[in-house]
Design a protein around this motif. Structure first.
Motif, PDB file in Angstrom:
ATOM      1  N   THR A 282       0.824  -1.214   0.000  1.00  0.00           N
ATOM      2  CA  THR A 282       0.000   0.000   0.000  1.00  0.00           C
ATOM      3  C   THR A 282       0.857   1.263   0.000  1.00  0.00           C
ATOM      4  O   THR A 282       0.313   2.370  -0.061  1.00  0.00           O
ATOM      5  CB  THR A 282      -0.932   0.043   1.227  1.00  0.00           C
ATOM      6  OG1 THR A 282      -0.146   0.186   2.425  1.00  0.00           O
ATOM      7  CG2 THR A 282      -1.790  -1.214   1.320  1.00  0.00           C
ATOM      8  N   GLN A 283       2.179   1.102   0.080  1.00  0.00           N
ATOM      9  CA  GLN A 283       3.073   2.252   0.150  1.00  0.00           C
ATOM     10  C   GLN A 283       4.035   2.235  -1.027  1.00  0.00           C
ATOM     11  O   GLN A 283       4.259   1.196  -1.654  1.00  0.00           O
ATOM     12  CB  GLN A 283       3.852   2.232   1.468  1.00  0.00           C
ATOM     13  CG  GLN A 283       2.951   2.226   2.700  1.00  0.00           C
ATOM     14  CD  GLN A 283       3.724   2.346   3.996  1.00  0.00           C
ATOM     15  OE1 GLN A 283       4.925   2.142   4.020  1.00  0.00           O
ATOM     16  NE2 GLN A 283       3.037   2.680   5.064  1.00  0.00           N
ATOM     17  N   THR A 284       4.610   3.352  -1.335  1.00  0.00           N
ATOM     18  CA  THR A 284       5.545   3.464  -2.447  1.00  0.00           C
ATOM     19  C   THR A 284       6.960   3.165  -1.974  1.00  0.00           C
ATOM     20  O   THR A 284       7.436   3.757  -1.010  1.00  0.00           O
ATOM     21  CB  THR A 284       5.494   4.881  -3.055  1.00  0.00           C
ATOM     22  OG1 THR A 284       4.159   5.146  -3.496  1.00  0.00           O
ATOM     23  CG2 THR A 284       6.448   4.987  -4.233  1.00  0.00           C
ATOM     24  N   GLY A 285       7.599   2.214  -2.644  1.00  0.00           N
ATOM     25  CA  GLY A 285       8.985   1.893  -2.306  1.00  0.00           C
ATOM     26  C   GLY A 285       9.092   0.722  -1.348  1.00  0.00           C
ATOM     27  O   GLY A 285       8.184   0.432  -0.571  1.00  0.00           O
ATOM     28  N   ALA A 286      10.263   0.053  -1.404  1.00  0.00           N
ATOM     29  CA  ALA A 286      10.470  -1.161  -0.616  1.00  0.00           C
ATOM     30  C   ALA A 286      10.878  -0.889   0.823  1.00  0.00           C
ATOM     31  O   ALA A 286      10.760  -1.762   1.683  1.00  0.00           O
ATOM     32  CB  ALA A 286      11.533  -2.029  -1.285  1.00  0.00           C
ATOM     33  N   THR A 287      11.365   0.324   1.107  1.00  0.00           N
ATOM     34  CA  THR A 287      11.891   0.609   2.446  1.00  0.00           C
ATOM     35  C   THR A 287      11.182   1.787   3.098  1.00  0.00           C
ATOM     36  O   THR A 287      11.775   2.504   3.899  1.00  0.00           O
ATOM     37  CB  THR A 287      13.413   0.879   2.375  1.00  0.00           C
ATOM     38  OG1 THR A 287      13.668   1.916   1.425  1.00  0.00           O
ATOM     39  CG2 THR A 287      14.165  -0.380   1.960  1.00  0.00           C
TER      40      THR A 287
END
Length: 314
Positions: A282-287
């Motif tokens: 649900t969020q942008t990016g892996a970290t």
């Protein structure tokens, strides 16, 4: 005060930059995994190697900003920092060129690495960092010395970066195998495991390779796990608003390891990994950081589920 419940988890392999037409992002499955287990309260230690170049310095700065201990990250004076060239066709389908002969292909054995794995509760590894001789030899020695650690294989079959030898070596040294559905099909064909279902593939793997757990992530349809003693569990996927899938599989691995090292059942560990992977999606990016309150709120929210066709009740 020391957290007596904190586990030490060593991740071996690639730190690299994904170079897209529109941006450059830091990634690598072991790196994403190490960050996520660290964010859960464990000690995630990343073993990799960076080039002594601008991208290497930027990667090192990013590692420390994210709160990871960089003590086991090596520097290379000759080879560049790892990169992946990402392009898109007319249908917006990505194509990846994982640049060879880079720093993480040259991870050398040191006393610090040996000391870390000898004390570790878990060592995570894959096949990409085995495409070159130096890193392969280092990994082999570290797995031999990690006598008390759970060996977690996130196999990560990347185009032109694995062969049957690295796959067989990896399976022979793994306590846990984690892969996605496409990789399960590829592995089944390579190893002659003529089982057409996810359940059948996992059953064959644990029986033929003596692996304690086989875990298959199913994207929007959740995850399945089978234990060597025959226990099975399936966690349906969550219908979430997808931002991107970067790092979702690595978050699943982190959640599974975090729970398993604390004595959770197969069902509990797969369920938690499935939740963590869904939250990351649900969020942008892996970290992107995730607060414990966000995970708890997600767990307590009623939402629709996606059930894989194989596990639909007849």
């Amino acid at each position: 005060m020391m957290d007596r419940g904190k586990k030490t988890i060593v991740a071996f392999g690639e730190i690299l930059w994904d170079i897209l037409p529109s941006c450059v992002t830091l990634g690598g499955a072991p790196f994403n995994f190490a960050y996520r287990v660290n964010s859960l309260g464990d000690a995630g230690l990343m073993v990799s190697r960076l080039g002594r170049d601008d991208l290497g310095q930027q990667a090192f700065d990013r590692i420390t900003t994210l709160g990871l201990d960089p003590a086991l990250v090596q520097w290379d004076e000759k080879a560049p920092t790892g990169t992946v060239q990402v392009s898109f066709d007319n249908q917006n389908q990505p194509d990846y060129v994982i640049v060879p002969n880079v720093a993480y292909d040259r991870i050398v054995l040191t006393d610090a690495l040996v000391g870390a794995v000898e004390k570790a509760d878990c060592v995570c590894f894959g096949t990409l960092a085995q495409r070159a001789e130096i890193s392969t030899e280092t990994l082999g020695t570290l797995l031999e010395r990690a006598t008390d650690a759970m060996k977690f294989l996130d196999i990560n079959l990347r185009k032109d970066c694995y062969d049957e030898s690295s796959v067989v070596f990896s399976l022979g040294n793994a306590d846990v195998l984690k892969l996605n559905e496409d990789e399960a099909r590829t592995l089944g064909r390579m190893l002659g495991l003529h089982r057409r279902t996810v359940r059948g593939f996992c059953e064959s793997v644990v029986e033929e390779w003596g692996i304690e757990y086989c875990l298959v992530t199913l994207g929007e349809y959740g995850a399945f796990g089978r234990a060597g003693d025959g226990r099975e569990t399936y966690a349906p996927g969550y219908r979430v608003q997808l931002a991107d899938s970067l790092g979702s599989g690595d978050a699943f691995s982190a959640g599974f390891v975090h729970k398993t090292l604390r004595g959770a059942s197969l069902k509990e560990a797969v369920a938690f990994g499935n939740i963590l992977g869904a939250v990351v999606a649900t969020q942008t990016g892996a970290t992107t950081p995730i607060a414990p309150e966000e995970i708890e709120r997600f767990q307590n929210t009623q939402m629709d589920r996606n059930i894989h066709p194989e596990f639909q009740k007849s």
